[in-house]
Design an enzyme around this catalytic site. Structure first.
Site, PDB file in Angstrom:
ATOM      1  CB  SER A   1      -0.793  -0.097   1.177  1.00 52.03           C
ATOM      2  OG  SER A   1      -1.642   1.046   1.435  1.00 52.03           O
TER       3      SER A   1
ATOM      4  CG  LEU B   1      -2.498   7.773   6.292  1.00 47.42           C
ATOM      5  CD1 LEU B   1      -3.173   7.694   7.555  1.00 47.42           C
ATOM      6  CD2 LEU B   1      -2.281   6.381   5.690  1.00 47.42           C
TER       7      LEU B   1
ATOM      8  CB  CYS C   1       0.221   5.521   9.188  1.00 46.11           C
ATOM      9  SG  CYS C   1       0.674   7.124   8.255  1.00 46.11           S
TER      10      CYS C   1
ATOM     11  CE  LYS D   1       2.062  -1.869   5.857  1.00 47.12           C
ATOM     12  NZ  LYS D   1       2.103  -1.115   4.522  1.00 47.12           N
TER      13      LYS D   1
ATOM     14  CG  ASN E   1       3.717   0.887   7.939  1.00 51.65           C
ATOM     15  OD1 ASN E   1       4.295   1.857   7.112  1.00 51.65           O
ATOM     16  ND2 ASN E   1       2.236   1.190   7.938  1.00 51.65           N
TER      17      ASN E   1
ATOM     18  N   GLY F   1      12.823   0.997   2.128  1.00 51.50           N
ATOM     19  CA  GLY F   1      13.890   0.539   1.235  1.00 51.50           C
ATOM     20  C   GLY F   1      14.637  -0.471   1.475  1.00 51.50           C
TER      21      GLY F   1
END
Lengths: 240, 303
Positions: free
Chosen positions: B21, B73, B131, B166, B193, B218
């Site tokens: 996502s 978001l 997040c 998540k 995440n 990454g």
């Protein structure tokens, strides 16, 4: 969008910080579009606008501002670069009218050159204003002149041409304008010129092709991505 | 012929490769580049109840091993996702999709899941409680087992579809968080995440990101992801979706050996738009290289 690994045909300094690089790649391009260049050891690509192109090559002008562009400046002809192109929407030459004005500031001048060549090929002769900090930073002025165009150069320190900024040029009348340069210049142009126009913006990008939402901006017609829906925005949609 | 199929929470997938996502939009940008039906599935852009612009720019910074993002978001809101994005997605993707949902309150998570639950193209929910780029939501649910349980219980009540939670790596014990959401009724967990990070502009002597901090992603994250998937595999029995720094078929196999049933590919999509397709296409030959006939045989195989 395609991904090519292409040879560097030419890479030379034009000023103390700006370099011209010609890449051996064939691509249908619109003025104002950009490339995204992968560099060894750098995770993200470097977005650089296209200055000019022909059947077998694409020319970019880039300013050495950090380690990535410094690395580019040390590359030699024959070495290869991994490039994504073409990216972005580009300018719309159809809007030019009969007396368009092109305004470039610093390394915002290169995409304006590709546009000038496109307009000249259509039989339109735009007036050109190029703004720089000082005489030693001037780029492309002679290239524009060699297209047969009238070029007004401004320097902030008054060392050449009109003293001051691009908006200090007396005659800014036009049928339509196209501008690319630092944001304060774009704002000044937006505020001063009444005619309609297009302005090309810069933003830190993640992907360069619209996937990551890293370079979003608000416009009068909703959120846009500088990399995919821009970098060129119509004057009428801009929210400062 | 090797067998790349896996089953995630009762839904069979042709292969375990899932674009993560926030790196794949609603799929159609990538469908212009390749047939995205080659993917196992993909997890669409994190969706909230209301439209969100996200954080101010600059939202992106870089480091040797990846990037930092502080997008925050950005999404058109659940109603526009259902009305505009999903019909476009349906045209280019014909498999069950993973719906990534986010919120700033338990009620918001419930609202979004309730609305999306009516969409037949959605196979799984991936509930983002991790997040790092929003305040008062996102990660604040994912760092407190009690708050995480509340979200899971509430969402569990409004959908029969599999609910995958998540998880954030920004905790002392990710195994404890995984146990908490499993106990609350989660059908699976996905991890990791992004890792909360920060960079400074040396000339301006200020943070590079307008949001000050951002989420690191990454290749640098792969060892962290492998370690956390390994620990969570030891702690829970629900399936694990592994992610963090995946950019090759080898990385997929490594996370599966650590315990993942399926694997997400995130940042790699942003630097090579064909990355996920390449991983799918090189997976069979990579399996052969390591003597793997059936991918499901290796899940947790390193334990």
């Amino acid at each position: 969008m395609k991904n090519v690994v292409c040879p560097i045909l030419e890479n030379r300094a034009l000023t103390a910080t700006v370099w011209r690089m010609r890449l051996g790649v064939s691509c249908e391009l619109k003025p104002g579009q950009f490339l995204n260049i992968a560099l060894a050891g750098k995770y993200l690509r470097r977005p650089i606008s296209v200055c000019d192109w022909d059947k077998e090559s694409v020319t970019i002008l880039y300013k050495v501002v950090g380690r990535g562009t410094e690395q580019m400046s040390r590359m030699a002809p024959g070495e290869c670069l991994d490039v994504l192109l073409p990216l972005g929407n580009g300018f719309d030459p159809d809007c030019a009218g009969d007396a368009p004005l092109l305004i470039g500031g610093g390394v915002g001048c290169p995409p304006i050159f590709g546009l000038a060549r496109t307009l000249v090929a259509r039989g339109i002769k735009p007036r050109v204003i190029l703004g720089f900090n000082t005489a030693s930073e001037i780029i492309l002025a002679d290239d524009f002149r060699s297209l047969g165009l009238k070029v007004t150069v401004t320097t902030a320190d008054g060392s050449e041409g009109v003293s001051g900024f691009v908006t200090d040029v007396e005659d800014l009348s036009c049928s339509y304008y196209y501008a690319c340069g630092p944001e304060p210049m774009l704002r000044a142009v937006y505020n001063k010129i009444e005619a309609s126009g297009e302005l090309s913006f810069e933003e830190r990008m993640g992907c360069g092709f619209g996937a990551c939402m890293g370079c979003s901006c608000k416009t009068k017609y909703g959120n846009k991505r500088i990399c995919k829906d821009g970098p060129v925005l119509k004057k009428e949609e801009i929210v400062w | 012929m090797v067998d790349t199929r896996v089953t995630l929470c009762g839904i069979e997938m042709d292969n375990p490769v899932i674009p993560a996502s926030g790196t794949f939009g609603f799929g159609y940008e990538f469908a212009e580049l390749y047939d995205i039906n080659c993917l196992g599935t993909f997890s669409f852009k994190g969706t909230t109840a209301e439209p969100r612009f996200g954080n101010a720019t600059p939202r992106i910074a870089e480091f040797e091993g990846g990037l930092l993002n502080a997008v925050g978001l950005q999404n058109p809101g659940v109603d526009a996702v259902i009305a505009k994005e999903l019909p476009k997605l349906r045209e280019v993707f014909h498999k069950p999709v993973m719906a990534n949902v986010s919120g700033f309150s338990v009620e918001e998570y419930v609202t979004v899941v309730e609305k999306l639950d009516t969409c037949p193209e959605i196979g799984w929910f991936e509930v983002n409680i991790s997040c790092p780029n929003v305040h008062g939501g996102g990660m604040s649910f994912g760092t407190d087992p009690k708050a995480a349980e509340e979200v899971v219980c509430a969402v569990r009540r409004v959908t029969k579809k599999p609910v995958i939670i998540k998880l954030t790596p920004n905790v002392t014990s990710i195994a404890d968080m995984a146990k908490a959401v499993e106990a609350a009724g989660a059908d699976g967990v996905s991890l990791i995440n992004t890792v909360l990070g920060m960079r400074l502009d040396l000339k301006k002597r200020k943070p590079l990101l307008a949001n000050t901090t951002g989420g690191m992603s990454g290749p640098a994250l792969l060892p962290l992801a492998v370690r956390m998937v390994w620990q969570v595999y030891n702690a829970v029995s629900v399936p694990i979706v592994g992610l963090g720094g995946v950019s090759t078929a080898e990385d997929v196999i490594e996370l599966m050996l650590a315990g993942a049933t399926a694997v997400q590919v995130g940042s790699a999509n942003l630097v090579d738009p064909w990355a996920a397709e390449k991983i799918v296409h090189t997976l069979p030959e990579t399996m052969e290289k390591y003597g793997i006939k059936k991918l499901t045989d290796i899940i947790g195989g390193a334990h």
